[in-house]
Scaffold this motif. Sequence first.
Motif, short mmCIF file in Angstrom:
data_model
loop_
_atom_site.label_atom_id
_atom_site.label_comp_id
_atom_site.label_asym_id
_atom_site.label_seq_id
_atom_site.Cartn_x
_atom_site.Cartn_y
_atom_site.Cartn_z
N UNK A 68 -0.06 5.72 -6.76
CA UNK A 68 0.30 4.46 -6.11
C UNK A 68 -0.50 3.36 -6.77
N UNK A 69 -0.04 2.87 -7.91
CA UNK A 69 -0.78 1.90 -8.69
C UNK A 69 -0.61 0.48 -8.18
N UNK A 70 -1.48 -0.40 -8.72
CA UNK A 70 -1.37 -1.83 -8.45
C UNK A 70 -2.38 -2.33 -7.45
N UNK A 71 -2.55 -3.67 -7.45
CA UNK A 71 -3.37 -4.32 -6.45
C UNK A 71 -4.83 -3.96 -6.47
N UNK A 72 -5.41 -3.80 -7.68
CA UNK A 72 -6.83 -3.46 -7.82
C UNK A 72 -7.20 -2.20 -7.05
N UNK A 73 -6.28 -1.28 -6.95
CA UNK A 73 -6.42 0.03 -6.29
C UNK A 73 -6.39 -0.07 -4.77
N UNK A 74 -6.21 -1.28 -4.22
CA UNK A 74 -6.31 -1.47 -2.78
C UNK A 74 -5.16 -0.81 -2.00
N UNK A 75 -3.88 -0.99 -2.39
CA UNK A 75 -2.80 -0.37 -1.61
C UNK A 75 -2.92 1.15 -1.53
N UNK A 76 -3.22 1.79 -2.66
CA UNK A 76 -3.35 3.24 -2.64
C UNK A 76 -4.50 3.71 -1.78
N UNK A 77 -5.63 3.00 -1.85
CA UNK A 77 -6.78 3.37 -1.03
C UNK A 77 -6.50 3.13 0.44
N UNK A 78 -5.77 2.05 0.76
CA UNK A 78 -5.41 1.77 2.16
C UNK A 78 -4.53 2.88 2.71
N UNK A 79 -3.66 3.44 1.88
CA UNK A 79 -2.79 4.53 2.34
C UNK A 79 -3.61 5.73 2.76
N UNK A 80 -4.74 5.97 2.11
CA UNK A 80 -5.63 7.06 2.51
C UNK A 80 -6.36 6.68 3.79
N UNK A 81 -6.89 5.46 3.83
CA UNK A 81 -7.69 5.03 4.99
C UNK A 81 -6.90 5.04 6.28
N UNK A 82 -5.59 4.84 6.20
CA UNK A 82 -4.76 4.76 7.42
C UNK A 82 -3.99 6.04 7.69
N UNK A 83 -4.19 7.08 6.90
CA UNK A 83 -3.48 8.34 7.10
C UNK A 83 -4.10 9.12 8.27
N UNK A 84 -3.37 10.09 8.76
CA UNK A 84 -3.89 10.96 9.82
C UNK A 84 -5.13 11.72 9.30
N UNK A 85 -6.18 11.81 10.11
CA UNK A 85 -7.41 12.47 9.66
C UNK A 85 -7.35 14.00 9.81
N UNK A 86 -6.32 14.58 9.21
CA UNK A 86 -6.12 16.02 9.35
C UNK A 86 -6.42 16.80 8.08
N UNK A 87 -6.87 16.08 7.04
CA UNK A 87 -7.23 16.75 5.80
C UNK A 87 -6.11 16.91 4.81
N UNK A 88 -4.90 16.46 5.15
CA UNK A 88 -3.77 16.69 4.26
C UNK A 88 -3.46 15.49 3.36
N UNK A 89 -4.06 14.33 3.64
CA UNK A 89 -3.90 13.17 2.76
C UNK A 89 -5.28 12.73 2.29
N UNK A 90 -5.45 12.71 0.97
CA UNK A 90 -6.74 12.42 0.36
C UNK A 90 -6.56 11.41 -0.75
N UNK A 91 -7.67 10.91 -1.27
CA UNK A 91 -7.60 10.00 -2.41
C UNK A 91 -8.61 10.39 -3.46
N UNK A 92 -8.22 10.28 -4.72
CA UNK A 92 -9.18 10.36 -5.83
C UNK A 92 -9.44 8.93 -6.27
#
Length: 324
Positions: A68-92
């Motif tokens: 999920x490129x673009x926006x100084x990495x912010x959109x992709x990182x936000x997608x991780x921060x707002x995901x369910x905290x169940x361990x199935x969505x992570x970010x590198x």
Amino acid sequence: MPKRLLAAASLLLASLLATPAPAQPTTGFPTRALRVIVPYPAGGASDIVARVMAQAAPEGISVVVENRGGGASIPGTQAVATAAPDGYTLGVIDTALVINPGLFGSRLPYDTERDLAPVGQIATTPLVFVLHPAVPATTLQEWLALARGQAGRVNLGHAGNGTAIHLANAQLLIAGGLDAVVAAYRGGGPLITALLGGEVQGGFLSIPAARPHVEARRLRALAVTAAGRSPSLPEVPGFAEAGLPGVDAMPLFGVVAPAGTPPAILARLHAILVQPARQPEVAARLRGLGYEVAASGPQEFAATIHAEIGKWREVISRAGIAPD
């Protein structure tokens, strides 16, 4: 980049993209595929780390890398921060994670330390300060003397506003008490072109990007940002060894999960996505690509993130850097 190296990199990326994921386990965590979001397009440094580690996951665990490129990495990182905290969505993530709080402040749509749970740091890669060979300086101290004697006339380039390379430049100017003309380029590729053509006299590059040109004597390496010497450029001193401490920009790569992910799941994720970096084959592969293995745990990575946010916030403030 020479055609041979470009072809090799393309083959590596193709193999990483094409490797099929192993079958999923039937019991325990995880019971389905792990989704790892990389907040950049495919082919970049974070993406390659993610795919190397996805392939190194224990047998029976499926890891799907999503770009999920673009926006100084912010959109992709936000997608991780707002995901369910169940361990199935992570970010590198990379160094943008710790630079962005100081650069964007309250405009970030998440709080880096509150909304993300560190899983572990996988690797780092030092930067190297290089000059065009026409510049009459063969050591860092010679270049510092030249730069101080030509205040306001020495020029440097960087790879874009708010990047690790940009902030390494800022560290260098602050630590050296220097006045230089600084030109911004749209990424590492255009910066390399400018350096090779003598459009700018010097700048920072990642070691993998710089090494072919240093070895061919198209660029001259003066110092690396590692605490000591880098195995990839063992003949080049670190900045402290070369007499200028305080220039230590080290791009980092690690795994984060949404805040609230249970500690037991974080520990399991660490075993799946971070700890394999210490395996000899995986470590050798990362080193061959120019990375240095870290493989730290959640608490250690949390401390690193906290310290790096503070360090870069101060550099950004002192250098007067603002987002584009």
